[in-house]
Design a protein around this motif. Structure first.
Motif, short mmCIF file in Angstrom:
data_model
loop_
_atom_site.label_atom_id
_atom_site.label_comp_id
_atom_site.label_asym_id
_atom_site.label_seq_id
_atom_site.Cartn_x
_atom_site.Cartn_y
_atom_site.Cartn_z
N LEU A 159 -93.21 -10.52 -52.76
CA LEU A 159 -92.95 -11.22 -53.85
C LEU A 159 -93.95 -11.33 -54.63
N ARG A 160 -95.41 -11.75 -54.13
CA ARG A 160 -96.46 -11.84 -54.82
C ARG A 160 -96.80 -10.89 -55.73
N GLU A 161 -96.58 -9.33 -55.23
CA GLU A 161 -96.83 -8.37 -55.73
C GLU A 161 -96.06 -7.94 -57.01
N LEU A 162 -94.65 -8.44 -56.89
CA LEU A 162 -93.73 -8.25 -58.09
C LEU A 162 -94.05 -9.10 -59.04
N LEU A 163 -94.37 -10.39 -58.76
CA LEU A 163 -94.74 -11.57 -59.70
C LEU A 163 -96.00 -11.19 -60.36
N ALA A 164 -96.93 -10.48 -59.76
CA ALA A 164 -98.44 -10.23 -60.24
C ALA A 164 -98.34 -9.04 -61.50
N ARG A 165 -96.97 -8.51 -61.33
CA ARG A 165 -97.02 -7.35 -62.57
C ARG A 165 -96.80 -8.32 -63.88
N ASP A 166 -96.51 -9.44 -63.81
CA ASP A 166 -96.01 -10.21 -65.14
C ASP A 166 -97.53 -10.95 -65.38
N PHE A 167 -98.26 -10.73 -66.27
CA PHE A 167 -99.47 -11.34 -66.41
C PHE A 167 -99.29 -12.65 -66.88
N GLU A 168 -98.12 -13.02 -67.63
CA GLU A 168 -97.82 -14.29 -67.81
C GLU A 168 -97.15 -15.30 -67.17
N SER A 169 -96.86 -14.77 -65.62
CA SER A 169 -95.95 -15.57 -64.84
C SER A 169 -96.25 -16.95 -64.31
N GLY A 170 -97.65 -17.29 -64.65
CA GLY A 170 -98.03 -18.58 -64.27
C GLY A 170 -97.88 -18.95 -62.83
N VAL A 171 -98.12 -18.07 -61.89
CA VAL A 171 -97.64 -18.63 -60.52
C VAL A 171 -99.11 -18.43 -59.69
N ASP A 172 -99.60 -19.75 -59.11
CA ASP A 172 -100.77 -19.75 -58.36
C ASP A 172 -100.17 -19.60 -57.00
N PHE A 173 -100.40 -18.45 -56.13
CA PHE A 173 -99.79 -18.02 -54.83
C PHE A 173 -100.84 -18.03 -53.97
#
Length: 358
Positions: A134-148
């Motif tokens: 999940l983290r890898e997929l979210l990291a593709r979006d530079f503007e996702s704004g998620v601190d994982f």
């Protein structure tokens, strides 16, 4: 958004000379898995001659051969070369979550400063295998704004209660142990204030050597005197789950050879078994298969996320839910042995999910 990556560096010193081994370790790992130096060299993007020269240089440095070539049988690692590769894999398994946490901490500080404190969705969850996907997929979006960041099962709920995270990952065993785990969450969750987001299921069991030479079939076998065990760290949900199983089966931890030796991830305990330092560990099937080990299934866990109702309207939360519900996430989970997507991204009440029997 700026991204930060931190990686370990191997350096060896001898007679005042310092060398880094990273490229050679990758080469040796591919030789071990393929048995062919030509294939390993091609994967590394170098010529056969350059790859051989590199190996010869390091063999001279260590004053011990790293590989051996046999006529008609390809190339294999020497016992010393094999030990180097296994040491690298154990180090990677131990340090990856820690380094990713440090990278995320620095990344969040930098980006919040540059963007005037833009609100970030804070996720705290144990490492496992599905969460990094999940983290890898979210990291593709530079503007996702998620601190994982990775924390233990118990600490994720503490973070949520202390308002230091917005989304807390926890895992709940199905079957007779469900009630004990649910009881541990009492006082931390509110039926009106919190919601649960379904994620995946994962199979838990015994990670054993290929072929299971000691015929380890149950937790009772962990107490056999010839069996050497490697445990998870005391704060991990997996360790707590194992302790619950042992208590249910009336098995004393003191009877288990190696119970006090702890590693910090599923991959780390699997690497420990694969290296020959232990006979068995308790963890997820994906870790066993990653290192070519066998697996004895014992139970299934539901992995879910918990959040407060008001965070469901956060734009970053919409991004997280979209990724969970998307086909790419389902496809990535299908590659993980023992994992299954289970109504991913579906929002439920505490009562719907935290049923005693599961």
């Amino acid at each position: 958004m700026i991204k930060v990556e931190i990686a370990p560096v191997w350096r060896f010193q001898r007679s005042g000379e310092t060398r880094g081994l990273e490229i050679t370790l990758d080469l040796l790992s591919d030789i071990r898995s393929t048995g062919k130096l030509s294939v390993a060299a091609a994967r590394a993007g170098m010529s056969y001659r350059h790859a051989w020269n590199l190996i010869e240089k390091w063999s001279a440095f260590f004053e011990a051969p790293l590989v051996e070539r046999r006529q008609g049988s390809g190339t294999s690692l020497t016992p010393f070369g094999d030990k180097l590769v296994w040491a690298a894999e154990r180090l990677e398994a131990r340090l990856r979550p820690l380094l990713q946490n440090l990278s995320q901490e620095l990344q969040t500080e930098v980006n919040q400063t540059l963007s005037s404190g833009r609100l970030v969705l804070r996720v705290r969850a144990s490492h496992g295998f599905a969460v990094p996907k999940l983290r890898e997929l979210l990291a593709r979006d530079f503007e996702s704004g998620v601190d994982f960041r990775y924390v233990s099962n118990a600490n994720s709920l503490v973070s949520l209660a202390e308002d230091s995270c917005d989304l807390a990952g926890i895992h709940l065993p199905r079957g007779e142990l469900r009630a004990r785990t649910v009881a541990m969450t009492r006082g931390w969750l509110d039926h009106n204030d919190h919601r649960v987001i379904s994620f995946v299921t994962r199979e838990m069991g015994l990670i054993v050597k290929q072929g299971n030479p000691l015929d380890i079939r149950s937790v009772e076998d962990l107490a056999r005197p010839e069996v050497h065990f490697v445990n998870r760290d005391p704060d991990s949900g997996t360790r707590i789950l194992l302790d619950q199983i042992l208590a249910l089966r009336q098995i004393s931890p003191a009877a288990i050879n190696g119970y006090s030796h702890a590693e910090f991830t599923h991959a780390a305990v699997a690497a420990y078994v694969a290296s020959g330092f232990a006979d068995v560990a308790f963890g997820v099937e994906a870790a066993a298969r990653q290192f070519g080990l066998d697996f004895v299934p014992l139970l299934i866990e539901d992995y879910v996320f918990v959040c407060r109702c008001q965070i469901l309207g956060h734009p970053a939360m919409a991004r997280v839910l979209a990724v969970m519900q998307g086909p790419e996430f389902a496809e990535s989970i299908s590659t993980l042995p023992g994992y299954r997507v289970h109504e991913p991204g579906v929002i439920k009440t505490i009562r719907e999910v935290f049923r005693a029997r599961g």
